[in-house]
Design a protein around this motif. Sequence first.
Motif, mmCIF file in Angstrom:
data_model
loop_
_atom_site.group_PDB
_atom_site.id
_atom_site.type_symbol
_atom_site.label_atom_id
_atom_site.label_comp_id
_atom_site.label_asym_id
_atom_site.label_seq_id
_atom_site.Cartn_x
_atom_site.Cartn_y
_atom_site.Cartn_z
ATOM 1 N N ILE A 30 2.071 -8.878 7.616
ATOM 2 C CA ILE A 30 3.301 -8.151 7.306
ATOM 3 C C ILE A 30 3.880 -8.531 5.946
ATOM 4 O O ILE A 30 4.847 -7.936 5.503
ATOM 5 N N GLY A 31 3.282 -9.483 5.275
ATOM 6 C CA GLY A 31 3.818 -9.964 4.008
ATOM 7 C C GLY A 31 3.204 -9.276 2.808
ATOM 8 O O GLY A 31 2.433 -8.322 2.940
ATOM 9 N N PRO A 32 3.537 -9.759 1.635
ATOM 10 C CA PRO A 32 2.973 -9.190 0.416
ATOM 11 C C PRO A 32 1.476 -9.473 0.327
ATOM 12 O O PRO A 32 0.988 -10.443 0.897
ATOM 13 N N PRO A 33 0.755 -8.606 -0.384
ATOM 14 C CA PRO A 33 -0.692 -8.818 -0.506
ATOM 15 C C PRO A 33 -1.003 -10.079 -1.308
ATOM 16 O O PRO A 33 -0.265 -10.437 -2.222
ATOM 17 N N THR A 65 9.184 -1.689 -1.522
ATOM 18 C CA THR A 65 8.939 -1.000 -0.256
ATOM 19 C C THR A 65 9.791 -1.570 0.856
ATOM 20 O O THR A 65 10.144 -0.850 1.791
ATOM 21 N N GLN A 66 10.153 -2.845 0.756
ATOM 22 C CA GLN A 66 10.987 -3.457 1.782
ATOM 23 C C GLN A 66 12.415 -2.945 1.710
ATOM 24 O O GLN A 66 13.093 -2.836 2.716
ATOM 25 N N LYS A 67 12.882 -2.613 0.523
ATOM 26 C CA LYS A 67 14.223 -2.040 0.372
ATOM 27 C C LYS A 67 14.320 -0.687 1.023
ATOM 28 O O LYS A 67 15.337 -0.349 1.601
ATOM 29 N N ALA A 68 13.239 0.084 0.951
ATOM 30 C CA ALA A 68 13.234 1.429 1.492
ATOM 31 C C ALA A 68 13.133 1.427 3.017
ATOM 32 O O ALA A 68 13.516 2.382 3.670
ATOM 33 N N ALA A 69 12.605 0.350 3.591
ATOM 34 C CA ALA A 69 12.379 0.309 5.037
ATOM 35 C C ALA A 69 13.650 0.105 5.816
ATOM 36 O O ALA A 69 14.663 -0.241 5.456
ATOM 37 N N TRP A 72 5.913 -4.760 -3.432
ATOM 38 C CA TRP A 72 6.137 -5.005 -2.016
ATOM 39 C C TRP A 72 7.636 -5.103 -1.722
ATOM 40 O O TRP A 72 8.117 -4.557 -0.736
ATOM 41 N N LEU A 73 8.383 -5.766 -2.616
ATOM 42 C CA LEU A 73 9.830 -5.872 -2.448
ATOM 43 C C LEU A 73 10.481 -4.493 -2.483
ATOM 44 O O LEU A 73 11.407 -4.220 -1.715
ATOM 45 N N GLY A 124 -11.324 -18.771 -4.660
ATOM 46 C CA GLY A 124 -11.861 -20.056 -4.229
ATOM 47 C C GLY A 124 -11.220 -20.429 -2.908
ATOM 48 O O GLY A 124 -11.247 -19.663 -1.958
ATOM 49 N N ARG A 125 -10.593 -21.587 -2.875
ATOM 50 C CA ARG A 125 -9.909 -21.991 -1.630
ATOM 51 C C ARG A 125 -8.415 -21.773 -1.685
ATOM 52 O O ARG A 125 -7.681 -22.162 -0.792
ATOM 53 N N TRP A 126 -7.935 -21.143 -2.757
ATOM 54 C CA TRP A 126 -6.503 -20.972 -2.974
ATOM 55 C C TRP A 126 -6.065 -19.535 -2.752
ATOM 56 O O TRP A 126 -6.793 -18.604 -3.059
ATOM 57 N N LEU A 127 -4.841 -19.357 -2.270
ATOM 58 C CA LEU A 127 -4.235 -18.037 -2.180
ATOM 59 C C LEU A 127 -3.428 -17.811 -3.441
ATOM 60 O O LEU A 127 -2.690 -18.693 -3.885
ATOM 61 N N ARG A 128 -3.562 -16.627 -4.008
ATOM 62 C CA ARG A 128 -2.820 -16.279 -5.210
ATOM 63 C C ARG A 128 -2.156 -14.921 -5.003
ATOM 64 O O ARG A 128 -2.690 -14.038 -4.338
ATOM 65 N N TYR A 129 -0.983 -14.785 -5.596
ATOM 66 C CA TYR A 129 -0.191 -13.571 -5.485
ATOM 67 C C TYR A 129 0.009 -12.982 -6.872
ATOM 68 O O TYR A 129 0.373 -13.690 -7.809
#
Length: 54
Positions: free
Chosen positions: A26-29, A50-54, A47-48, A34-39
């Motif tokens: 449910i969060g941002p993509p 789209t959250q305002k519109a919801a 994503w923010l 490698g072994r790290w998550l990056r945004y």
Amino acid sequence: MWSTEETAEYLGIPVATLYQWRHRHIGPPCYRIGRWLRYDPADIRQWLDTQKAA
């Protein structure tokens, strides 16, 4: 690309919340590099918007 810690700081939430959102799909993509998550800052802002519109 932002780390999980940088993304959480930008959003003003705990890091654990990002991990929970990711687990529940449910969060941002994010990307696994490698072994790290990056945004992508552009994805976070979009994503923010789209959250305002919801």
